[in-house]
Design a protein around this motif. Structure first.
Motif, PDB file in Angstrom:
ATOM      1  N   SER A 212      43.318  37.505  27.872  1.00  0.00           N
ATOM      2  CA  SER A 212      43.001  36.338  28.101  1.00  0.00           C
ATOM      3  C   SER A 212      43.060  35.856  29.522  1.00  0.00           C
ATOM      4  N   SER A 213      43.680  36.405  30.235  1.00  0.00           N
ATOM      5  CA  SER A 213      44.307  36.068  31.793  1.00  0.00           C
ATOM      6  C   SER A 213      44.116  37.180  32.828  1.00  0.00           C
TER       7      SER A 213
ATOM      8  N   CYS B 232      35.537  35.542  34.224  1.00  0.00           N
ATOM      9  CA  CYS B 232      35.444  33.921  34.119  1.00  0.00           C
ATOM     10  C   CYS B 232      34.256  33.470  33.018  1.00  0.00           C
TER      11      CYS B 232
ATOM     12  N   ALA C 123      40.761  33.525  31.788  1.00  0.00           N
ATOM     13  CA  ALA C 123      41.415  32.640  32.867  1.00  0.00           C
ATOM     14  C   ALA C 123      41.508  33.540  34.074  1.00  0.00           C
TER      15      ALA C 123
ATOM     16  N   THR D  89      42.640  33.996  38.066  1.00  0.00           N
ATOM     17  CA  THR D  89      43.203  33.649  39.385  1.00  0.00           C
ATOM     18  C   THR D  89      43.016  34.635  40.482  1.00  0.00           C
TER      19      THR D  89
ATOM     20  N   THR E 101      40.260  29.943  39.523  1.00  0.00           N
ATOM     21  CA  THR E 101      41.190  29.534  40.487  1.00  0.00           C
ATOM     22  C   THR E 101      41.571  30.413  41.640  1.00  0.00           C
TER      23      THR E 101
END
Length: 398
Positions: free
Chosen positions: A149-150, A168, A173, A175, A206
């Motif tokens: 999930s990230s 994305c 999520a 970065t 992000t």
């Protein structure tokens, strides 16, 4: 120990775009000599740039073969996959493979490519970080995209941003950690980079600029600033290292790649190099290592022409592209510090022109293929030939 006795064979070490393009170009120029194409990966050569583009799209298809299944047999190209060349014997004109087999050559083309740069073991002590260079890497990233999930992407260049946009779009999520003060510093000018940054941020990515990595942890990363970022997956996209070990061990000149002349020839008249592994000497004496499909095909034409004794192709601007989510970037020409740049809105997107010494040296665009293609043909034109009012309204300098 056996030897494949092709005393006049052209042996190509590397079976990605680089090697396949060279073999295809040789046949298109009428070369009838035996061609042996050696690749380390099993199976048919595939579209490597698609790994961070189409292959990470919504349905994440497997990388497509470069050529139809019968391409090699129809052109009498002996493709030998799953083989690794370990040495080049220039005196005897033979390459040695990991299994001990020797293959004789009349001319040798090194198309060994480049590998993804790795983070130091002190930064990634657990070996958690993945890269995206080969089909096996894509398979790992694909599985992670389906389960995690990230994502933390280290590096704000083309591959990093393509992967970030794809993740994305899947609801992951994301970065992006970039050590420089802007995105894609090697590929696009600051004005366009600012627009790319804005669009990624608007999409939900992000992005942290001017930030360096301290270490990769079990469930994320720690930045040098002390900021901790959670990440189920950490992807490093921090550049590449040319595979030039074979050439160096054989006594050929190496300087951020295998040094070759404007026709791809090394210091040995029977050995050529092209693609990501080659440091190409231009006619003005400068050396550049190209990392693009457009450059690969042009270099393949140069090498094939040299081997067959034909005139080299004329220089032409290379067209590069990057698909990042719904955004399509196109680039042609170098990024030069001190160039004057002019950014304007055009139908569908944005167009940037860069000038040096009063001449157009680069064209870049976002979502403006028609304008981009029209302007690329003007590279080399005097600045005075352009609409002075339009240029004055958008003039900037880096």
């Amino acid at each position: 120990m056996t030897a494949l006795e092709h005393s006049n064979a052209i042996v190509i070490v590397g079976a990605s775009h680089l090697g396949v393009a060279a073999a295809a170009e040789l046949r298109s120029l009428g070369c009838t000599r035996p061609i042996v194409l050696i690749g380390e990966e099993e199976g048919a050569p595939y579209h490597r740039p698609h790994l961070s583009k189409e292959c990470l799209s919504s349905d994440m298809p497997a990388p497509a073969p470069l050529r139809a299944a019968d391409f090699y047999s129809k052109r009498d190209i002996s493709h030998r996959g799953g083989m690794r060349v370990t040495a080049v014997d220039r005196a005897r004109r033979r390459v040695t493979c990991a299994d001990g087999e020797e293959i004789a050559y009349g001319d040798l083309i090194l198309a060994t490519g480049a590998g993804a740069s790795q983070l130091p073991a002190t930064v990634d002590p657990r070996g958690r970080v993945v890269t995206l260079r080969h089909a096996i890497d894509w398979a790992r990233v694909r599985q992670a995209f389906e389960q995690q999930s990230s994502l933390v992407v280290v590096g704000g260049g083309l591959i990093g941003l393509e992967a970030a946009a794809a993740a994305c779009a899947r609801g992951i999520a994301v970065t992006v950690v970039e050590a420089g003060d802007r995105l894609m510093a090697r590929s696009i000018y600051p004005e366009l980079a600012a627009e790319v940054l804005r669009r990624h941020q608007d999409a939900g990515v992000t992005i942290l600029l001017s930030q360096s990595l301290n270490r990769v942890e079990a469930d994320g990363v720690m930045l040098a600033s002390g900021v901790r970022i959670a990440g189920d997956l950490v992807l490093a996209a921090i550049g590449s290292r040319p595979h030039a070990d074979l050439a160096q061990a054989a006594g050929l000149a190496v300087a951020d790649g295998i040094v070759v002349d404007p026709q791809g020839r090394t210091g040995d008249l029977h050995i050529y190099a092209l693609g990501d592994c080659a440091a190409w000497r231009r006619h003005d004496g400068s050396i550049i290592r190209h990392e693009s499909i457009a450059a690969t095909h042009w270099q393949a034409r140069c090498v094939a022409a040299a081997i067959t004794g034909q005139a080299p192709p004329q220089d032409a601007p290379f067209k590069l592209w990057s698909t990042q989510g719904s955004m399509r970037l196109q680039m042609s020409g170098p990024v030069v510090a001190g160039a004057s740049t002019h950014l304007e809105a055009v139908a569908g997107g944005m167009l940037l022109r860069a000038f040096q010494d009063k001449r157009l040296i680069a064209v870049q665009a976002i979502d403006a293929p028609r304008s981009f293609n029209a302007e690329v043909g003007r590279i080399g034109a005097l600045e005075s030939e352009f609409d002075e009012a339009a240029l004055a309204s958008s003039e900037a300098r880096i």
